[in-house]
Design a protein around this motif. Structure first.
Motif, mmCIF file in Angstrom:
data_model
loop_
_atom_site.group_PDB
_atom_site.id
_atom_site.type_symbol
_atom_site.label_atom_id
_atom_site.label_comp_id
_atom_site.label_asym_id
_atom_site.label_seq_id
_atom_site.Cartn_x
_atom_site.Cartn_y
_atom_site.Cartn_z
ATOM 1 N N MET A 108 9.748 -5.300 -1.952
ATOM 2 C CA MET A 108 8.439 -4.612 -2.629
ATOM 3 C C MET A 108 8.346 -3.119 -1.988
ATOM 4 O O MET A 108 8.884 -2.768 -1.187
ATOM 5 N N HIS A 109 8.011 -2.634 -3.278
ATOM 6 C CA HIS A 109 7.707 -1.225 -2.955
ATOM 7 C C HIS A 109 6.610 -0.487 -3.547
ATOM 8 O O HIS A 109 6.319 -1.129 -4.693
ATOM 9 N N PHE A 110 5.838 0.494 -3.188
ATOM 10 C CA PHE A 110 5.086 1.115 -4.010
ATOM 11 C C PHE A 110 5.440 2.376 -4.963
ATOM 12 O O PHE A 110 6.289 3.138 -4.581
ATOM 13 N N GLY A 147 0.953 3.261 -9.532
ATOM 14 C CA GLY A 147 -0.273 3.259 -8.885
ATOM 15 C C GLY A 147 -0.662 1.713 -8.267
ATOM 16 O O GLY A 147 -1.458 1.281 -8.071
ATOM 17 N N GLY A 148 0.807 1.193 -7.947
ATOM 18 C CA GLY A 148 0.664 -0.167 -7.362
ATOM 19 C C GLY A 148 2.172 -0.595 -6.874
ATOM 20 O O GLY A 148 2.908 0.171 -6.686
ATOM 21 N N VAL A 155 -0.779 -5.942 2.355
ATOM 22 C CA VAL A 155 -1.467 -5.382 1.282
ATOM 23 C C VAL A 155 -2.896 -5.251 1.056
ATOM 24 O O VAL A 155 -3.508 -6.407 1.102
ATOM 25 N N GLU A 156 -3.561 -4.417 1.198
ATOM 26 C CA GLU A 156 -5.098 -4.373 1.541
ATOM 27 C C GLU A 156 -5.819 -4.726 -0.041
ATOM 28 O O GLU A 156 -5.217 -4.840 -0.807
ATOM 29 N N ALA A 157 -7.089 -5.145 0.212
ATOM 30 C CA ALA A 157 -7.805 -5.664 -1.101
ATOM 31 C C ALA A 157 -7.829 -4.619 -1.980
ATOM 32 O O ALA A 157 -8.121 -3.313 -1.892
ATOM 33 N N GLY A 158 -7.815 -4.747 -3.600
ATOM 34 C CA GLY A 158 -8.186 -3.890 -4.377
ATOM 35 C C GLY A 158 -6.903 -3.122 -4.784
ATOM 36 O O GLY A 158 -6.762 -2.526 -5.696
ATOM 37 N N GLU A 159 -5.773 -3.679 -4.225
ATOM 38 C CA GLU A 159 -4.255 -2.965 -4.566
ATOM 39 C C GLU A 159 -3.677 -3.690 -5.868
ATOM 40 O O GLU A 159 -3.965 -4.830 -6.080
ATOM 41 N N VAL A 160 -2.979 -2.749 -6.667
ATOM 42 C CA VAL A 160 -2.333 -3.428 -7.848
ATOM 43 C C VAL A 160 -1.053 -4.067 -7.353
ATOM 44 O O VAL A 160 -0.125 -3.557 -6.742
ATOM 45 N N LEU A 161 -0.610 -5.289 -7.887
ATOM 46 C CA LEU A 161 0.543 -5.948 -7.754
ATOM 47 C C LEU A 161 1.144 -6.035 -8.951
ATOM 48 O O LEU A 161 0.445 -6.691 -9.903
#
Length: 216
Positions: A1-3, A8-9, A153-159
């Motif tokens: 996984m990577h940002f 933006g996710g 991964v914090e709440a509200g992040e785009v996956l």
């Protein structure tokens, strides 16, 4: 996984992580209950069969387009909701196109399915895994903090779940770059069968008949 800053996710590709992400509600229209899907597929079967027989002499592109469109229309009429019509058509058309191309590129596998129609159900699952019509599933947002590949991964992040990458996982699918219709895979899309229900039944009906017609 990577940002990915452009997206933006988080881009998610590990098999187990993608399964986890697909379990998060994407916020789309409420999915149809499985019993409704099953009933609609049952009603659509005769129409799909007739369309398949009518298009056997067409080229692959016309065959995939026409059969998928007919299947999606019959499916939509059967469950009485148009909200899923475009998705059903796109997924079924993509699956038939990818499957016919894969079988053309792997003549030994095509011959195997042609001679043993009992393989059709497993063959459809393997073809869905090998070249999925949904390479990247719709993005989700984490409702709560979530651990993926050891990272929180914090709440509200785009996956963004990369289905195609997960389906070629070398740990989950040894030799996953090969098409093997006897594999009996449990691909990522097996965890969300309603989204590919029409593609599955259309493939089970159409592919063997198509292969046999091509061999005439």
């Amino acid at each position: 996984m990577h940002f990915d800053a452009d997206i933006g996710g988080w881009c998610i590709s590990r098999y187990d992580d993608v399964l986890t992400v697909l379990g998060i509600d994407p916020g789309d229209p409420q999915p149809l209950p499985k019993r409704v899907i099953a009933h609609a597929v049952k009603l659509a079967r005769p129409v799909i069969t007739l369309s398949t027989l009518e298009m056997l002499d067409a080229d692959d592109a016309a065959f995939a387009q026409s059969v998928a469109a007919t299947a999606a229309e019959a499916f939509t009429l059967a469950h009485g909701m148009e909200v899923f019509a475009a998705t059903a058509l796109e997924t079924t058309h993509g699956f038939l196109t990818n499957a016919l191309r894969a079988l053309q590129d792997h003549p030994a596998q095509a011959e195997l399915l042609r001679n043993d129609p009992e393989l059709a159900k497993d063959a459809v699952e393997e073809l869905l895994r090998y070249d999925t019509p949904i390479p990247i599933a719709p993005a989700r947002r984490t409702p709560d903090p979530l651990v993926l590949s050891g990272r929180t991964v914090e709440a509200g992040e785009v996956l963004l779940p990369f289905v195609a990458a997960a389906n070629r996982c070398s740990v989950r699918f040894p030799g996953g770059e090969r098409l093997d219709l006897r594999r009996k895979p449990v691909g990522v899309l097996s965890s969300c069968p309603t989204s590919t229900a029409l593609a599955r039944v259309t493939g089970e009906i159409a592919l063997v008949r198509r292969l046999r017609a091509a061999a005439r």
